[in-house]
Design a protein around this motif. Structure first.
Motif, mmCIF file in Angstrom:
data_model
loop_
_atom_site.group_PDB
_atom_site.id
_atom_site.type_symbol
_atom_site.label_atom_id
_atom_site.label_comp_id
_atom_site.label_asym_id
_atom_site.label_seq_id
_atom_site.Cartn_x
_atom_site.Cartn_y
_atom_site.Cartn_z
ATOM 1 N N LEU A 202 -9.930 -14.342 7.316
ATOM 2 C CA LEU A 202 -9.680 -13.685 6.044
ATOM 3 C C LEU A 202 -10.120 -14.631 4.938
ATOM 4 C CD1 LEU A 202 -8.291 -11.004 5.070
ATOM 5 C CD2 LEU A 202 -6.272 -12.408 4.618
ATOM 6 N N VAL A 203 -11.004 -14.159 4.072
ATOM 7 C CA VAL A 203 -11.564 -14.985 3.010
ATOM 8 C C VAL A 203 -10.924 -14.571 1.686
ATOM 9 C CG1 VAL A 203 -13.661 -15.671 1.797
ATOM 10 C CG2 VAL A 203 -13.734 -15.243 4.268
ATOM 11 N N LEU A 204 -10.078 -15.434 1.135
ATOM 12 C CA LEU A 204 -9.423 -15.145 -0.133
ATOM 13 C C LEU A 204 -10.321 -15.609 -1.274
ATOM 14 C CD1 LEU A 204 -5.738 -16.321 0.518
ATOM 15 C CD2 LEU A 204 -6.790 -14.101 1.025
ATOM 16 N N THR A 205 -10.803 -14.675 -2.086
ATOM 17 C CA THR A 205 -11.586 -15.042 -3.260
ATOM 18 C C THR A 205 -10.623 -15.303 -4.407
ATOM 19 O OG1 THR A 205 -13.574 -13.866 -2.594
ATOM 20 C CG2 THR A 205 -13.272 -14.226 -4.942
ATOM 21 N N VAL A 206 -10.600 -16.550 -4.890
ATOM 22 C CA VAL A 206 -9.549 -16.978 -5.828
ATOM 23 C C VAL A 206 -10.077 -17.303 -7.223
ATOM 24 C CG1 VAL A 206 -8.070 -17.826 -3.978
ATOM 25 C CG2 VAL A 206 -9.745 -19.384 -5.012
ATOM 26 N N ASP A 207 -11.364 -17.037 -7.464
ATOM 27 C CA ASP A 207 -11.938 -17.364 -8.778
ATOM 28 C C ASP A 207 -12.078 -16.129 -9.658
ATOM 29 O OD1 ASP A 207 -13.982 -16.121 -7.415
ATOM 30 O OD2 ASP A 207 -15.418 -17.761 -7.603
ATOM 31 N N LEU A 208 -11.267 -15.108 -9.407
ATOM 32 C CA LEU A 208 -11.371 -13.878 -10.156
ATOM 33 C C LEU A 208 -9.982 -13.404 -10.618
ATOM 34 C CD1 LEU A 208 -13.980 -11.205 -9.334
ATOM 35 C CD2 LEU A 208 -11.755 -10.442 -10.103
ATOM 36 N N PRO A 209 -9.268 -14.244 -11.387
ATOM 37 C CA PRO A 209 -8.001 -13.754 -11.943
ATOM 38 C C PRO A 209 -8.232 -12.614 -12.920
ATOM 39 C CG PRO A 209 -8.599 -15.855 -12.939
ATOM 40 C CD PRO A 209 -9.563 -15.622 -11.806
ATOM 41 N N VAL A 210 -9.368 -12.652 -13.615
ATOM 42 C CA VAL A 210 -9.862 -11.536 -14.422
ATOM 43 C C VAL A 210 -11.370 -11.478 -14.211
ATOM 44 C CG1 VAL A 210 -8.052 -11.654 -16.182
ATOM 45 C CG2 VAL A 210 -10.156 -12.989 -16.478
ATOM 46 N N PHE B 188 -13.501 -10.971 6.697
ATOM 47 C CA PHE B 188 -13.217 -10.000 5.645
ATOM 48 C C PHE B 188 -12.750 -10.724 4.401
ATOM 49 C CE2 PHE B 188 -10.564 -6.890 3.355
ATOM 50 C CZ PHE B 188 -11.527 -5.904 3.169
ATOM 51 N N GLN B 189 -13.382 -10.392 3.267
ATOM 52 C CA GLN B 189 -13.073 -11.024 1.983
ATOM 53 C C GLN B 189 -12.069 -10.167 1.225
ATOM 54 O OE1 GLN B 189 -14.505 -9.478 -1.028
ATOM 55 N NE2 GLN B 189 -13.422 -10.891 -2.368
ATOM 56 N N LEU B 190 -11.060 -10.820 0.651
ATOM 57 C CA LEU B 190 -9.953 -10.120 0.018
ATOM 58 C C LEU B 190 -9.793 -10.537 -1.432
ATOM 59 C CD1 LEU B 190 -7.651 -8.128 0.925
ATOM 60 C CD2 LEU B 190 -6.200 -10.151 1.151
ATOM 61 N N TYR B 191 -9.613 -9.541 -2.295
ATOM 62 C CA TYR B 191 -9.245 -9.758 -3.697
ATOM 63 C C TYR B 191 -7.784 -9.357 -3.900
ATOM 64 C CZ TYR B 191 -14.176 -9.825 -5.284
ATOM 65 O OH TYR B 191 -15.495 -10.123 -5.509
ATOM 66 N N ALA B 192 -7.164 -9.907 -4.925
ATOM 67 C CA ALA B 192 -5.897 -9.377 -5.413
ATOM 68 C C ALA B 192 -6.221 -8.122 -6.211
ATOM 69 C CB ALA B 192 -5.181 -10.397 -6.295
ATOM 70 N N GLN B 193 -5.803 -6.968 -5.726
ATOM 71 C CA GLN B 193 -6.195 -5.742 -6.391
ATOM 72 C C GLN B 193 -5.148 -4.663 -6.155
ATOM 73 O OE1 GLN B 193 -8.692 -3.151 -4.385
ATOM 74 N NE2 GLN B 193 -7.327 -3.590 -2.685
ATOM 75 N N HIS B 194 -5.042 -3.778 -7.138
ATOM 76 C CA HIS B 194 -4.093 -2.678 -7.091
ATOM 77 C C HIS B 194 -2.676 -3.211 -6.904
ATOM 78 C CE1 HIS B 194 -7.365 0.057 -7.519
ATOM 79 N NE2 HIS B 194 -7.972 -0.465 -6.474
ATOM 80 N N SER B 195 -2.025 -2.876 -5.825
ATOM 81 C CA SER B 195 -0.655 -3.334 -5.626
ATOM 82 C C SER B 195 -0.615 -4.393 -4.534
ATOM 83 C CB SER B 195 0.238 -2.162 -5.217
ATOM 84 O OG SER B 195 -0.125 -1.709 -3.918
ATOM 85 N N PRO B 196 0.371 -5.296 -4.573
ATOM 86 C CA PRO B 196 0.513 -6.268 -3.486
ATOM 87 C C PRO B 196 0.641 -5.591 -2.125
ATOM 88 C CG PRO B 196 1.839 -6.934 -5.364
ATOM 89 C CD PRO B 196 1.313 -5.562 -5.682
ATOM 90 N N VAL C 293 -7.343 -18.503 7.380
ATOM 91 C CA VAL C 293 -7.676 -18.181 5.992
ATOM 92 C C VAL C 293 -8.703 -19.168 5.455
ATOM 93 C CG1 VAL C 293 -6.781 -18.172 3.626
ATOM 94 C CG2 VAL C 293 -5.535 -16.981 5.440
ATOM 95 N N VAL C 294 -9.746 -18.631 4.835
ATOM 96 C CA VAL C 294 -10.755 -19.400 4.114
ATOM 97 C C VAL C 294 -10.549 -19.128 2.627
ATOM 98 C CG1 VAL C 294 -13.225 -19.783 3.758
ATOM 99 C CG2 VAL C 294 -12.379 -19.116 6.031
ATOM 100 N N VAL C 295 -10.451 -20.171 1.817
ATOM 101 C CA VAL C 295 -10.285 -19.990 0.379
ATOM 102 C C VAL C 295 -11.640 -20.159 -0.291
ATOM 103 C CG1 VAL C 295 -9.142 -20.774 -1.717
ATOM 104 C CG2 VAL C 295 -7.897 -20.774 0.451
ATOM 105 N N LYS C 296 -12.108 -19.086 -0.936
ATOM 106 C CA LYS C 296 -13.446 -19.046 -1.540
ATOM 107 C C LYS C 296 -13.331 -19.136 -3.064
ATOM 108 C CE LYS C 296 -17.530 -16.019 -1.816
ATOM 109 N NZ LYS C 296 -17.473 -15.681 -3.251
ATOM 110 N N GLY C 297 -14.181 -19.995 -3.654
ATOM 111 C CA GLY C 297 -14.185 -20.159 -5.097
ATOM 112 C C GLY C 297 -13.662 -21.511 -5.526
ATOM 113 N N VAL C 298 -13.691 -22.481 -4.615
ATOM 114 C CA VAL C 298 -13.176 -23.826 -4.881
ATOM 115 C C VAL C 298 -14.316 -24.698 -5.393
ATOM 116 C CG1 VAL C 298 -12.106 -25.863 -3.852
ATOM 117 C CG2 VAL C 298 -11.420 -23.581 -3.089
ATOM 118 N N LEU C 299 -14.087 -25.401 -6.509
ATOM 119 C CA LEU C 299 -15.102 -26.282 -7.081
ATOM 120 C C LEU C 299 -14.570 -27.683 -7.370
ATOM 121 C CD1 LEU C 299 -16.790 -23.761 -9.557
ATOM 122 C CD2 LEU C 299 -17.807 -24.698 -7.464
ATOM 123 N N ARG C 300 -13.313 -27.941 -7.003
ATOM 124 C CA ARG C 300 -12.687 -29.236 -7.276
ATOM 125 C C ARG C 300 -12.073 -29.787 -5.990
ATOM 126 N NH1 ARG C 300 -10.415 -29.989 -12.786
ATOM 127 N NH2 ARG C 300 -8.836 -31.195 -11.668
#
Length: 380
Positions: free
Chosen positions: A174-182, A148-156, A238-245
């Motif tokens: 749990l897949v944390l998508t971290v390349d979408l601060p905005v 399951f992929q998770l965004y930071a959204q709505h309330s913590p 946890v899998v961290v998605k959006g890593v390029l470095r």
């Protein structure tokens, strides 16, 4: 023949089918995309197909895999199989389904059909937070392992609750998508004034009446400490998605990630971003020797422009444990529902197995870095 002259085909020319409207007898993702374009509302097609800014990163992603060349091994006497494990879970193929939003715009059954298609192909499914069916509904529909992929959204609090529900529903990670601060500036969507079509819902988001006031609705951006915290909240790796470095990858692992996912978000977030095919070697090299929380080696995955079995084999040789498909599964779902998704996954997996056999590699475990060499930019 009498009275007719049969035209001789040019070398390499593929014979045309008797019915020119029929799908080709091989996986042709360009053809599938064009058929999907004809079935979708133009704004919906643009939502799925478009990227950020000038769409340079979108265009470069498939090309970047072609900057590598395979170095086949000969006289190995092998017939390849594609079975592997992802975070200890057995799957039939290292080709999985990336998370993508609002799948009921493509097909009435949406994520439920994608889940059935992934199960039919023996592929791992990653389900988006922005799904049109709930965490639990999709979990119940699939006989295949799912993340399951998770965004930071709505309330913590709501985001934490989604993480808990994913663990309770039987997801494997749990897949944390971290390349979408905005949200990225996606010009097609702005031009179309894109909105979710009437009658569809973001099933994992709070109902409008249950959402907190706007000031309380703004979630602060995640930080490294959230990686380990979400592992505790969900009870999942946890899998961290959006890593390029490479340095980011190491920091994520040291913060508690079990795996990192090299991704440019389909070219939908930052334009002019480095393609996954070029970022992958640095990330793999950086986490080599690092260990996951369970003591195992850290796994690395990739997405972004994988369109052929050869692309997938290049990714495996560069150190990816698996590759994930986004848009190709969208086109498959649009054109054929669950069968269309299964067709894309089995088709590309078949291409991968065929290419592995031609390169003298019996299984994904036997794919090593010396199977590829850097080449140069290409026009295709």
């Amino acid at each position: 023949m009498t009275g007719q002259t049969q035209r001789r085909r040019a070398p390499g020319e593929v014979p045309r089918p008797a019915d020119p409207t029929a799908p080709p007898p091989f996986l042709d993702l360009d053809d599938l995309e064009e058929r999907a374009r004809g079935l979708l509302d133009p704004a919906v097609f643009d939502y799925y197909a478009g990227g950020a800014g000038t769409e340079t990163s979108l265009a470069e992603a498939p090309v970047a895999w072609r900057t590598w060349r395979l170095r086949p091994r000969v006289l190995r006497g092998v017939t390849a199989t594609t079975a592997t494990t992802l975070l200890g879970t057995e799957v039939a193929t290292p080709v999985g389904v990336a998370p993508w939003a609002y799948q009921s715009m493509a097909h009435p059954d949406g994520e439920l059909a994608t889940a059935r298609g992934a199960a039919a192909a023996g592929a791992l499914l990653c389900v988006s937070t922005s799904a049109t069916h709930t965490v639990e509904e999709v979990a119940a529909a699939t006989g295949s392992p799912a993340w399951f992929q998770l965004y930071a959204q709505h309330s913590p609090a709501h985001t934490d609750d989604l993480a808990r529900r994913a663990g309770d529903a039987g997801y494997r990670a749990l897949v944390l998508t971290v390349d979408l601060p905005v949200l990225g500036r996606r010009h097609r969507d702005l031009r179309n004034d894109f909105a979710l079509p009437a009658g569809l819902r973001m099933a994992n988001h709070p109902a409008p009446d249950d959402r907190p006031p706007l000031a309380a609705n703004e979630s602060p951006g995640w930080v490294l400490a959230d990686v380990g915290r979400f592992a505790e909240v969900s009870g999942l790796p946890v899998v961290v998605k959006g890593v390029l470095r490479g340095d980011d990858a190491v920091a994520c692992v040291q913060a508690g990630a079990s795996a990192v996912w090299v991704s440019a978000h389909g070219g939908r977030q930052v334009d002019l971003v480095v393609p996954s095919a070029h970022a992958l070697p640095e990330v793999v090299d950086a986490v080599r020797g690092e260990t996951a929380p369970d003591g195992s080696d850290v796994e690395v995955y990739a997405d972004g422009g994988v369109r052929t079995g050869s692309d997938a084999l290049v990714a495996l040789a560069l150190g990816a444990r698996a590759v994930f498909l986004g848009r190709p599964t969208a086109w498959g779902l649009t054109c054929g529902g669950a069968d269309g998704v299964a067709g894309v996954l089995t088709g590309l997996t078949g291409e991968l197995a065929h290419t592995m056999t031609l390169c003298g590699v019996a299984s994904p475990a036997e794919v090593t870095p010396d199977l590829v060499t850097r080449y140069g930019w290409t026009s295709r």
